[in-house]
Design a protein around this motif. Structure first.
Motif, PDB file in Angstrom:
ATOM      1  N   LEU A   1      84.322  45.950  31.197  1.00 21.84           N
ATOM      2  CA  LEU A   1      85.345  46.671  31.207  1.00 21.84           C
ATOM      3  C   LEU A   1      84.647  48.216  30.985  1.00 21.84           C
ATOM      4  CD1 LEU A   1      88.234  44.838  29.768  1.00 21.84           C
ATOM      5  CD2 LEU A   1      88.087  45.457  32.093  1.00 21.84           C
TER       6      LEU A   1
ATOM      7  N   PRO B   1      91.681  46.925  32.704  1.00 17.36           N
ATOM      8  CA  PRO B   1      91.287  45.906  33.438  1.00 17.36           C
ATOM      9  C   PRO B   1      91.991  46.558  34.945  1.00 17.36           C
ATOM     10  CG  PRO B   1      92.023  44.866  31.798  1.00 17.36           C
ATOM     11  CD  PRO B   1      92.326  46.163  31.182  1.00 17.36           C
TER      12      PRO B   1
ATOM     13  N   ILE C   1      87.652  44.413  38.456  1.00 16.53           N
ATOM     14  CA  ILE C   1      87.872  43.311  37.457  1.00 16.53           C
ATOM     15  C   ILE C   1      89.513  42.909  37.821  1.00 16.53           C
ATOM     16  CG2 ILE C   1      88.159  42.200  35.453  1.00 16.53           C
ATOM     17  CD1 ILE C   1      85.469  43.900  34.708  1.00 16.53           C
ATOM     18  N   GLY C   2      90.149  43.866  37.406  1.00 21.69           N
ATOM     19  CA  GLY C   2      91.694  43.695  37.661  1.00 21.69           C
ATOM     20  C   GLY C   2      92.105  43.622  39.098  1.00 21.69           C
TER      21      GLY C   2
ATOM     22  N   CYS D   1      91.366  39.718  39.872  1.00 19.46           N
ATOM     23  CA  CYS D   1      92.241  38.887  39.406  1.00 19.46           C
ATOM     24  C   CYS D   1      93.554  38.993  39.955  1.00 19.46           C
ATOM     25  CB  CYS D   1      92.173  39.276  37.946  1.00 19.46           C
ATOM     26  SG  CYS D   1      90.957  38.570  36.665  1.00 19.46           S
TER      27      CYS D   1
ATOM     28  N   LEU E   1      94.237  39.872  32.959  1.00 16.90           N
ATOM     29  CA  LEU E   1      93.214  40.870  33.521  1.00 16.90           C
ATOM     30  C   LEU E   1      93.775  41.476  34.677  1.00 16.90           C
ATOM     31  CD1 LEU E   1      90.250  38.932  32.653  1.00 16.90           C
ATOM     32  CD2 LEU E   1      90.611  41.305  31.707  1.00 16.90           C
TER      33      LEU E   1
ATOM     34  N   ALA F   1      97.520  42.303  26.205  1.00 16.58           N
ATOM     35  CA  ALA F   1      96.915  43.344  26.948  1.00 16.58           C
ATOM     36  C   ALA F   1      96.233  44.473  26.251  1.00 16.58           C
ATOM     37  CB  ALA F   1      97.876  43.821  28.232  1.00 16.58           C
TER      38      ALA F   1
ATOM     39  N   LEU G   1      90.174  41.236  25.774  1.00 21.55           N
ATOM     40  CA  LEU G   1      89.873  41.321  27.253  1.00 21.55           C
ATOM     41  C   LEU G   1      88.389  41.217  27.537  1.00 21.55           C
ATOM     42  CD1 LEU G   1      92.778  43.939  27.971  1.00 21.55           C
ATOM     43  CD2 LEU G   1      92.944  41.569  28.380  1.00 21.55           C
ATOM     44  N   GLU G   2      87.385  42.198  26.904  1.00 22.38           N
ATOM     45  CA  GLU G   2      86.214  42.141  27.123  1.00 22.38           C
ATOM     46  C   GLU G   2      85.598  40.670  27.144  1.00 22.38           C
ATOM     47  OE1 GLU G   2      83.736  44.003  28.967  1.00 22.38           O
ATOM     48  OE2 GLU G   2      84.470  45.578  27.821  1.00 22.38           O
TER      49      GLU G   2
ATOM     50  N   VAL H   1      86.491  38.422  30.304  1.00 24.95           N
ATOM     51  CA  VAL H   1      85.787  39.295  31.248  1.00 24.95           C
ATOM     52  C   VAL H   1      84.548  38.515  31.459  1.00 24.95           C
ATOM     53  CG1 VAL H   1      84.822  41.372  32.634  1.00 24.95           C
ATOM     54  CG2 VAL H   1      86.874  41.356  31.642  1.00 24.95           C
TER      55      VAL H   1
END
Length: 216
Positions: A108, A113, A118-119, A122, A154, A168, A174-175, A178
């Protein structure tokens, strides 16, 4: 799974094929609300994992938000063929216990995200889930929710939900999610597509000769 045991992710299409799809999905031949290449990739990987198959006509209409303006039958065959092959290749890779290569860097780099590919990927994946949501949650709703949580987080699609907003906001978490995305896809595939092994029947223990008889 240690780094030594983790298989290298495998591309689902060649770079030139992805470029061809990218150009078409970014053209004026498709609806402005159609999925772009990254979203379509996530969408098709979700269809590869899905508990039951969706007819091609249904997912093609969803991906394109209608009918694209194909130049001719040859272009239609090429584009739809590439999309179907991406989905099929994902199934083959996952069925062999491999990891799909995702078309972006798995980091990220401090961005939210939903502001990254990446977002987008997803969100496309979740579009594939929404296409047949009942099937994904039919057998074990709790397990499905747990397995899908990283993709939901994500995607940025659920940030308005109080429970999700707190998760979130955890950048470290989050990382970590990913970097695990390819493995998380395989986990989902194994959950939905690979039935648990039926336990072998235990052999009945033979009674020793004369067991249970009274002493002479």
């Amino acid at each position: 799974m240690s780094d030594a045991e983790t298989p290298l992710p495998q591309p689902l299409l060649e770079d030139a094929e992805l470029d061809l799809l990218d150009d078409f999905l970014d053209s004026e031949q498709v609806d402005v609300d159609a999925l772009d290449l990254i979203g379509a990739h996530g969408f098709l990987v979700a269809l590869a994992v899905a508990p039951r198959d969706t007819p091609a006509a249904a997912w093609v209409a969803e991906l394109f938000h209608g009918d694209p303006a194909f130049a001719d039958d040859a272009e239609r065959e090429t584009i739809l063929g590439l999309l179907e092959r991406l989905r099929h290749n994902a199934i083959e890779v996952l069925e062999a216990g491999g990891l799909p290569e995702l078309p972006f860097e798995l980091e990220l780099a401090g961005s939210a995200p939903q502001e990254t590919q990446i977002g987008d990927w997803c969100a496309g994946f979740m579009e594939g889930v929404f296409l047949d949501e009942a099937a994904w949650f039919a057998d074990d709703e709790e397990a499905a929710a747990t397995l899908l949580l990283p993709f939901m987080l994500l995607s940025g699609l659920f940030d308005d939900e109080p429970d999700m907003a707190e998760l979130a906001g955890d950048a470290t978490r989050l990382e970590g999610l990913v970097t695990q995305l390819p493995e998380l896809v395989l986990d989902l595939y194994l959950h939905y597509r690979v039935p648990p092994e039926t336990p072998k029947p235990r052999p009945r223990r033979k009674q020793p000769a004369g067991h249970g008889k009274g002493k002479r």
